[in-house]
Design an enzyme around this catalytic site. Sequence first.
Site, PDB file in Angstrom:
ATOM      1  N   LYS A   1      12.188 -20.890  -7.513  1.00  0.00           N
ATOM      2  CA  LYS A   1      11.423 -22.079  -7.885  1.00  0.00           C
ATOM      3  C   LYS A   1      10.861 -22.818  -6.678  1.00  0.00           C
ATOM      4  O   LYS A   1       9.766 -23.380  -6.732  1.00  0.00           O
ATOM      5  CB  LYS A   1      12.298 -23.013  -8.727  1.00  0.00           C
ATOM      6  CG  LYS A   1      12.603 -22.493 -10.128  1.00  0.00           C
ATOM      7  CD  LYS A   1      13.421 -23.503 -10.904  1.00  0.00           C
ATOM      8  CE  LYS A   1      13.596 -23.072 -12.357  1.00  0.00           C
ATOM      9  NZ  LYS A   1      14.331 -21.825 -12.487  1.00  0.00           N
TER      10      LYS A   1
ATOM     11  N   GLU B   1      14.188 -33.272  -8.814  1.00  0.00           N
ATOM     12  CA  GLU B   1      12.929 -33.672  -9.425  1.00  0.00           C
ATOM     13  C   GLU B   1      13.156 -34.950 -10.226  1.00  0.00           C
ATOM     14  O   GLU B   1      14.267 -35.223 -10.680  1.00  0.00           O
ATOM     15  CB  GLU B   1      12.413 -32.604 -10.406  1.00  0.00           C
ATOM     16  CG  GLU B   1      11.915 -31.346  -9.786  1.00  0.00           C
ATOM     17  CD  GLU B   1      11.450 -30.352 -10.836  1.00  0.00           C
ATOM     18  OE1 GLU B   1      10.742 -29.410 -10.463  1.00  0.00           O
ATOM     19  OE2 GLU B   1      11.810 -30.514 -12.028  1.00  0.00           O
TER      20      GLU B   1
ATOM     21  N   HIS C   1      18.598 -25.309 -23.944  1.00  0.00           N
ATOM     22  CA  HIS C   1      17.476 -25.046 -23.037  1.00  0.00           C
ATOM     23  C   HIS C   1      16.797 -23.703 -23.320  1.00  0.00           C
ATOM     24  O   HIS C   1      16.080 -23.185 -22.471  1.00  0.00           O
ATOM     25  CB  HIS C   1      17.927 -25.089 -21.572  1.00  0.00           C
ATOM     26  CG  HIS C   1      18.519 -26.408 -21.162  1.00  0.00           C
ATOM     27  ND1 HIS C   1      17.753 -27.535 -20.953  1.00  0.00           N
ATOM     28  CD2 HIS C   1      19.816 -26.777 -20.946  1.00  0.00           C
ATOM     29  CE1 HIS C   1      18.547 -28.539 -20.599  1.00  0.00           C
ATOM     30  NE2 HIS C   1      19.788 -28.112 -20.601  1.00  0.00           N
TER      31      HIS C   1
ATOM     32  N   ARG D   1       6.404 -11.637 -16.450  1.00  0.00           N
ATOM     33  CA  ARG D   1       6.658 -10.587 -17.446  1.00  0.00           C
ATOM     34  C   ARG D   1       6.017 -11.005 -18.750  1.00  0.00           C
ATOM     35  O   ARG D   1       5.440 -12.086 -18.871  1.00  0.00           O
ATOM     36  CB  ARG D   1       8.161 -10.417 -17.651  1.00  0.00           C
ATOM     37  CG  ARG D   1       8.845 -11.730 -18.018  1.00  0.00           C
ATOM     38  CD  ARG D   1      10.280 -11.561 -18.427  1.00  0.00           C
ATOM     39  NE  ARG D   1      11.016 -12.813 -18.496  1.00  0.00           N
ATOM     40  CZ  ARG D   1      10.952 -13.689 -19.484  1.00  0.00           C
ATOM     41  NH1 ARG D   1      10.162 -13.452 -20.519  1.00  0.00           N
ATOM     42  NH2 ARG D   1      11.656 -14.795 -19.472  1.00  0.00           N
TER      43      ARG D   1
END
Length: 500
Positions: A118, A202, A237, A294
Amino acid sequence: MSKIRRMLVANRGEIALRVMRTAREMGIETIAVYSEADRESPHVRFADESFLLGPPPSNQSYLLGSDIIQICLDNQIDAIHPGYGFLSENAAFARAVEAAGITFVGPSGDSMDMMGDKLSAKQAVKEFGVPLVPGLDEAIEDVSYAKQVAEQIGFPVLVKASAGGGGKGMRIVESVDEFESQMERAVSEAQNAFGNGAVFIEKFVRKPRHIEIQVLADSHGNAVHLFERECSIQRRHQKVVEEAPSAVLTPELRKQMGEAAVAVCKACNYKNAGTVEFLLDADHNFYFLEMNTRLQVEHPVTEMITGVDLVKEQIRVAEGEALPFKQEDLEIRGHSIELRVYAEDPTNNFLPDIGKLHVYSRPQGAGVRVDDGFEQGMDVPIYYDPMIAKLVVHAEDREAAMQKMIRAIDEYQIVGLETTLGFGRYVMEHDAFRSGNFDTHFVNAHFSPENLDRPLNEDEAQIAAMIADIALNGDLGTKVYAQNPHVRGSVSAWRINRKR
């Protein structure tokens, strides 16, 4: 590059079948691999050839990349399609496939590496002006400095694992007092889950929506987006309901997000199909989250609204062909919704409910698509993801699509284990979903087990199972359930209660 003649699908179940069907339409021979648990699976029987990999656990079968490559070398197989999961985002495997002279139907290992982390992904896309969530876009090394940044952007903040996914290595920090303890937990969880303890922070976006953009890029410098998918209905999630297009994106916002997704492709020199994920806040500001290098589980809803076979385009790009369309050629046609039909019990925190599919009958009709890899009488194994099928509908607009999904759920007959079908119907009928006023906290905000009809008792479940089986197989069904006194009902159970 040359035309693919023989392609091995390094996967199982519904995605293996879905890829093989397109390959067969393109005149390509298909090769299946399987574990001992999947010996009788439909994807094995569908393929032109099949090879046993090993025992059921993934690390003894579907994750044996070197064995899969050797099968290709020994049997003149010139391409591998990885599907999703397993080896699909393994950069080392992609490189090994190419090094062996085999075509990998997917992006390069370099693109996977860049987008798989990330932090490196954030650094790459920042140079192309792609919006990022306010925060610290580098691994935390100085806790004091990170704490200062957190105070500057304002609590709550999110501590996230750089190599993370599925909610692992992720912690919400509500105040400065708990910053260090929550960060330590995130680092520990990330290290245990991914072997990489790097974390960053974040701004925590309240009431976020999960919007992703499907992209396609070729080796000739062409890249397009195929609009968005709304994936905000999640548990733990992970997605359960997806739709295309989103109920809240304006044409202007759709264009901006699509262009940002194409910029992400350019940032990592991407080729093949991929998905760029964004967070959309309550004010419709969007921020880059990550790129999945993908094919996504939910790709059918994009296919339904665009008419584009994404697997076909994956194969064409891998063969070196240019995309057959430009951005202006693509348009949204109608509305599509997908429900992931999991072998899970929504009344018990969505815990897996593995067992035998004593009765399994798919819905049919115009605009209804079922991608699955199971048949009646099969066991849903404990070794893999518990998804039984993807139930997809398409209609002229969102309202019609929701009604069609309800009809398809009612028609779907599964007896023997609990599923998410009842939860899917609940979502379709809920005011928040129908109005489009929902976010990723839908399950926590609106759902509790008592929202579903009460489960049948043991006697009622057996009766429901017998009725369903007799409808499919005649009087012989009674013998099946006489020998299985503990059969449970799933769809039949909540449907019978709902109709009382």
